[in-house]
Motif scaffolding. Structure first.
Motif, PDB file in Angstrom:
ATOM      1  N   LYS A   1      45.909  22.490  28.503  1.00  0.00           N
ATOM      2  CA  LYS A   1      44.990  22.903  29.560  1.00  0.00           C
ATOM      3  C   LYS A   1      43.948  23.898  29.077  1.00  0.00           C
ATOM      4  O   LYS A   1      43.003  24.208  29.797  1.00  0.00           O
ATOM      5  N   GLY A   2      44.122  24.389  27.878  1.00  0.00           N
ATOM      6  CA  GLY A   2      43.134  25.293  27.325  1.00  0.00           C
ATOM      7  C   GLY A   2      43.468  26.753  27.533  1.00  0.00           C
ATOM      8  O   GLY A   2      44.219  27.121  28.455  1.00  0.00           O
ATOM      9  N   THR A   3      42.926  27.595  26.665  1.00  0.00           N
ATOM     10  CA  THR A   3      42.988  29.049  26.817  1.00  0.00           C
ATOM     11  C   THR A   3      41.566  29.545  26.993  1.00  0.00           C
ATOM     12  O   THR A   3      40.711  29.313  26.132  1.00  0.00           O
ATOM     13  N   LYS A   4      41.326  30.215  28.110  1.00  0.00           N
ATOM     14  CA  LYS A   4      39.998  30.785  28.353  1.00  0.00           C
ATOM     15  C   LYS A   4      39.941  32.176  27.750  1.00  0.00           C
ATOM     16  O   LYS A   4      40.631  33.085  28.202  1.00  0.00           O
ATOM     17  N   LEU A   5      39.117  32.350  26.744  1.00  0.00           N
ATOM     18  CA  LEU A   5      38.966  33.636  26.066  1.00  0.00           C
ATOM     19  C   LEU A   5      37.661  34.285  26.507  1.00  0.00           C
ATOM     20  O   LEU A   5      36.597  33.667  26.452  1.00  0.00           O
ATOM     21  N   SER A   6      37.765  35.503  26.946  1.00  0.00           N
ATOM     22  CA  SER A   6      36.584  36.291  27.306  1.00  0.00           C
ATOM     23  C   SER A   6      36.546  37.514  26.407  1.00  0.00           C
ATOM     24  O   SER A   6      37.515  38.284  26.372  1.00  0.00           O
ATOM     25  N   VAL A   7      35.439  37.684  25.699  1.00  0.00           N
ATOM     26  CA  VAL A   7      35.280  38.824  24.803  1.00  0.00           C
ATOM     27  C   VAL A   7      34.242  39.757  25.408  1.00  0.00           C
ATOM     28  O   VAL A   7      33.082  39.389  25.588  1.00  0.00           O
TER      29      VAL A   7
ATOM     30  N   LEU B 234      40.642  24.545  23.236  1.00  0.00           N
ATOM     31  CA  LEU B 234      41.499  23.409  23.571  1.00  0.00           C
ATOM     32  C   LEU B 234      42.320  22.992  22.363  1.00  0.00           C
ATOM     33  O   LEU B 234      41.801  22.889  21.250  1.00  0.00           O
ATOM     34  N   CYS B 235      43.572  22.741  22.605  1.00  0.00           N
ATOM     35  CA  CYS B 235      44.470  22.192  21.589  1.00  0.00           C
ATOM     36  C   CYS B 235      44.767  20.752  21.978  1.00  0.00           C
ATOM     37  O   CYS B 235      44.981  20.453  23.164  1.00  0.00           O
ATOM     38  N   ALA B 236      44.766  19.857  21.023  1.00  0.00           N
ATOM     39  CA  ALA B 236      45.052  18.448  21.306  1.00  0.00           C
ATOM     40  C   ALA B 236      45.908  17.869  20.194  1.00  0.00           C
ATOM     41  O   ALA B 236      45.751  18.225  19.025  1.00  0.00           O
ATOM     42  N   VAL B 237      46.801  16.994  20.572  1.00  0.00           N
ATOM     43  CA  VAL B 237      47.637  16.304  19.595  1.00  0.00           C
ATOM     44  C   VAL B 237      47.239  14.839  19.564  1.00  0.00           C
ATOM     45  O   VAL B 237      47.126  14.193  20.610  1.00  0.00           O
ATOM     46  N   GLU B 238      47.028  14.330  18.363  1.00  0.00           N
ATOM     47  CA  GLU B 238      46.648  12.941  18.186  1.00  0.00           C
ATOM     48  C   GLU B 238      47.893  12.081  18.017  1.00  0.00           C
ATOM     49  O   GLU B 238      48.793  12.406  17.244  1.00  0.00           O
TER      50      GLU B 238
ATOM     51  N   ASP C 297      55.219  13.125  27.059  1.00  0.00           N
ATOM     52  CA  ASP C 297      54.437  13.858  26.062  1.00  0.00           C
ATOM     53  C   ASP C 297      53.711  15.022  26.718  1.00  0.00           C
ATOM     54  O   ASP C 297      53.143  14.877  27.798  1.00  0.00           O
ATOM     55  N   LYS C 298      53.710  16.166  26.048  1.00  0.00           N
ATOM     56  CA  LYS C 298      52.971  17.297  26.614  1.00  0.00           C
ATOM     57  C   LYS C 298      52.538  18.255  25.535  1.00  0.00           C
ATOM     58  O   LYS C 298      53.168  18.379  24.479  1.00  0.00           O
ATOM     59  N   VAL C 299      51.438  18.932  25.840  1.00  0.00           N
ATOM     60  CA  VAL C 299      50.882  19.981  24.986  1.00  0.00           C
ATOM     61  C   VAL C 299      50.689  21.204  25.876  1.00  0.00           C
ATOM     62  O   VAL C 299      50.033  21.113  26.917  1.00  0.00           O
ATOM     63  N   VAL C 300      51.261  22.324  25.465  1.00  0.00           N
ATOM     64  CA  VAL C 300      51.239  23.524  26.291  1.00  0.00           C
ATOM     65  C   VAL C 300      50.556  24.652  25.529  1.00  0.00           C
ATOM     66  O   VAL C 300      50.978  24.998  24.417  1.00  0.00           O
ATOM     67  N   GLN C 301      49.533  25.229  26.145  1.00  0.00           N
ATOM     68  CA  GLN C 301      48.815  26.325  25.513  1.00  0.00           C
ATOM     69  C   GLN C 301      49.104  27.629  26.241  1.00  0.00           C
ATOM     70  O   GLN C 301      49.278  27.657  27.455  1.00  0.00           O
ATOM     71  N   SER C 302      49.139  28.694  25.465  1.00  0.00           N
ATOM     72  CA  SER C 302      49.313  30.008  26.059  1.00  0.00           C
ATOM     73  C   SER C 302      48.558  31.051  25.253  1.00  0.00           C
ATOM     74  O   SER C 302      48.378  30.870  24.033  1.00  0.00           O
TER      75      SER C 302
ATOM     76  N   TRP D  92      37.017   7.502  26.853  1.00  0.00           N
ATOM     77  CA  TRP D  92      36.544   8.167  28.064  1.00  0.00           C
ATOM     78  C   TRP D  92      37.648   9.093  28.576  1.00  0.00           C
ATOM     79  O   TRP D  92      38.800   8.678  28.751  1.00  0.00           O
ATOM     80  N   TYR D  93      37.257  10.372  28.823  1.00  0.00           N
ATOM     81  CA  TYR D  93      38.163  11.362  29.377  1.00  0.00           C
ATOM     82  C   TYR D  93      37.581  11.881  30.695  1.00  0.00           C
ATOM     83  O   TYR D  93      36.375  11.861  30.904  1.00  0.00           O
ATOM     84  N   ARG D  94      38.447  12.420  31.512  1.00  0.00           N
ATOM     85  CA  ARG D  94      38.003  13.210  32.650  1.00  0.00           C
ATOM     86  C   ARG D  94      38.608  14.604  32.519  1.00  0.00           C
ATOM     87  O   ARG D  94      39.719  14.776  31.997  1.00  0.00           O
ATOM     88  N   GLN D  95      37.834  15.594  32.978  1.00  0.00           N
ATOM     89  CA  GLN D  95      38.298  16.977  32.897  1.00  0.00           C
ATOM     90  C   GLN D  95      38.238  17.585  34.284  1.00  0.00           C
ATOM     91  O   GLN D  95      37.171  17.666  34.901  1.00  0.00           O
ATOM     92  N   ASP D  96      39.372  18.024  34.757  1.00  0.00           N
ATOM     93  CA  ASP D  96      39.493  18.658  36.061  1.00  0.00           C
ATOM     94  C   ASP D  96      40.014  20.067  35.892  1.00  0.00           C
ATOM     95  O   ASP D  96      40.771  20.344  34.950  1.00  0.00           O
ATOM     96  N   PRO D  97      39.639  20.980  36.799  1.00  0.00           N
ATOM     97  CA  PRO D  97      40.095  22.367  36.682  1.00  0.00           C
ATOM     98  C   PRO D  97      41.623  22.450  36.617  1.00  0.00           C
ATOM     99  O   PRO D  97      42.318  21.828  37.416  1.00  0.00           O
ATOM    100  N   GLY D  98      42.120  23.188  35.633  1.00  0.00           N
ATOM    101  CA  GLY D  98      43.552  23.379  35.502  1.00  0.00           C
ATOM    102  C   GLY D  98      44.315  22.180  34.970  1.00  0.00           C
ATOM    103  O   GLY D  98      45.548  22.218  34.891  1.00  0.00           O
ATOM    104  N   MET D  99      43.587  21.111  34.597  1.00  0.00           N
ATOM    105  CA  MET D  99      44.287  19.889  34.145  1.00  0.00           C
ATOM    106  C   MET D  99      43.997  19.545  32.701  1.00  0.00           C
ATOM    107  O   MET D  99      44.603  18.650  32.156  1.00  0.00           O
TER     108      MET D  99
END
Lengths: 114, 115
Positions: free
Chosen positions: A106-112, A88-92, A2-7, B34-41
């Motif tokens: 892994k998230g998208t870091k947005l800087s405005v 962050l995007c997440a799938v339940e 299973d994977k979730v990929v953000q871009s 419970w979750y853990r959050q690591d850089p880039g993960m």
């Protein structure tokens, strides 16, 4: 697996721009897709999407899900500096041993920039 | 209504020490995580609970134990801390997943450093 990929992973825009964040997924026992905004601390809930093609809106933010192509987008119009955050995007998952478990991208870091 | 709270906010441990992180919610939620959050993960699920007295393993359970003796509390234990457990830990809760779908609410996080 299973994977979730953000871009993209990160994005820098200027105030007033419109941005589109992408989330694709390959997850068994899909139940819903969620978007969260994370500033300094805890992720805060934005949207939950369960059906294809139905847009959810909240102010300048909107999101839509395509369950056939397995992706979602998050749009932010007329961006402001306060929109700067990690999205962050997440799938339940439910069933197959999972109980509402969220698989996060892994998230998208947005800087405005002003 | 405090929502989801976590104790402590920060902690530094030496390798081999033990500690317990406490998560409390006052929303009468059934499910806690419970979750853990690591850089880039991104966030990764450690353990979860679908009700008082129940626990289950998530994606990265090794090195952690949990207990849910009371509905409102979910404890995460590290028996022998390792530097690989340096991370930010988030607790979350939700009303449940049967029938209607509900979002997860997150606590403010605990930053743990293991030296």
């Amino acid at each position: 697996e299973d994977k979730v990929v953000q871009s993209p992973l990160s994005l820098v825009v200027h105030e007033g721009d419109t941005v589109t964040l992408n989330c694709s997924y390959e997850v068994t026992n899909f139940r819903s897709l969620l978007w969260y905004k994370q500033e300094k601390k805890a992720p805060t809930f934005l949207f939950m999407l369960t059906s294809s093609g139905i847009e959810k809106k909240s102010g300048r933010l909107s999101s839509i899900l395509d369950k056939k192509e397995l992706f979602s987008i998050l749009n932010i119009t007329a961006t402001q500096t306060g929109d700067s955050a990690v999205y962050l995007c997440a799938v339940e998952q439910v069933g197959g041993g999972s109980q509402g478990n969220l698989i996060f991208g892994k998230g998208t870091k947005l800087s405005v920039k002003p | 209504n405090a929502g989801v709270t976590q104790t402590p906010k920060f902690r530094v441990l030496k390798t081999g020490q033990s500690m317990t992180l406490l998560c409390a919610q006052d929303m009468n939620h059934e499910y806690m995580y419970w979750y853990r959050q690591d850089p880039g993960m991104g966030l990764r699920l450690i353990h979860y609970s679908v009700g008082e007295g129940t626990t289950a393993k998530g994606e990265v359970p090794d090195g952690y134990n949990v207990s849910r003796l009371k509905k409102q509390n979910f404890l995460l234990g590290l028996e022998s801390a390792a530097p690989s457990q340096t991370s930010v830990y988030f607790c979350a809760s939700t009303r449940g997943t049967s029938g209607n779908r509900y979002e997860q609410y997150f606590g403010p996080g605990t930053r743990l450093t293991v030296t």
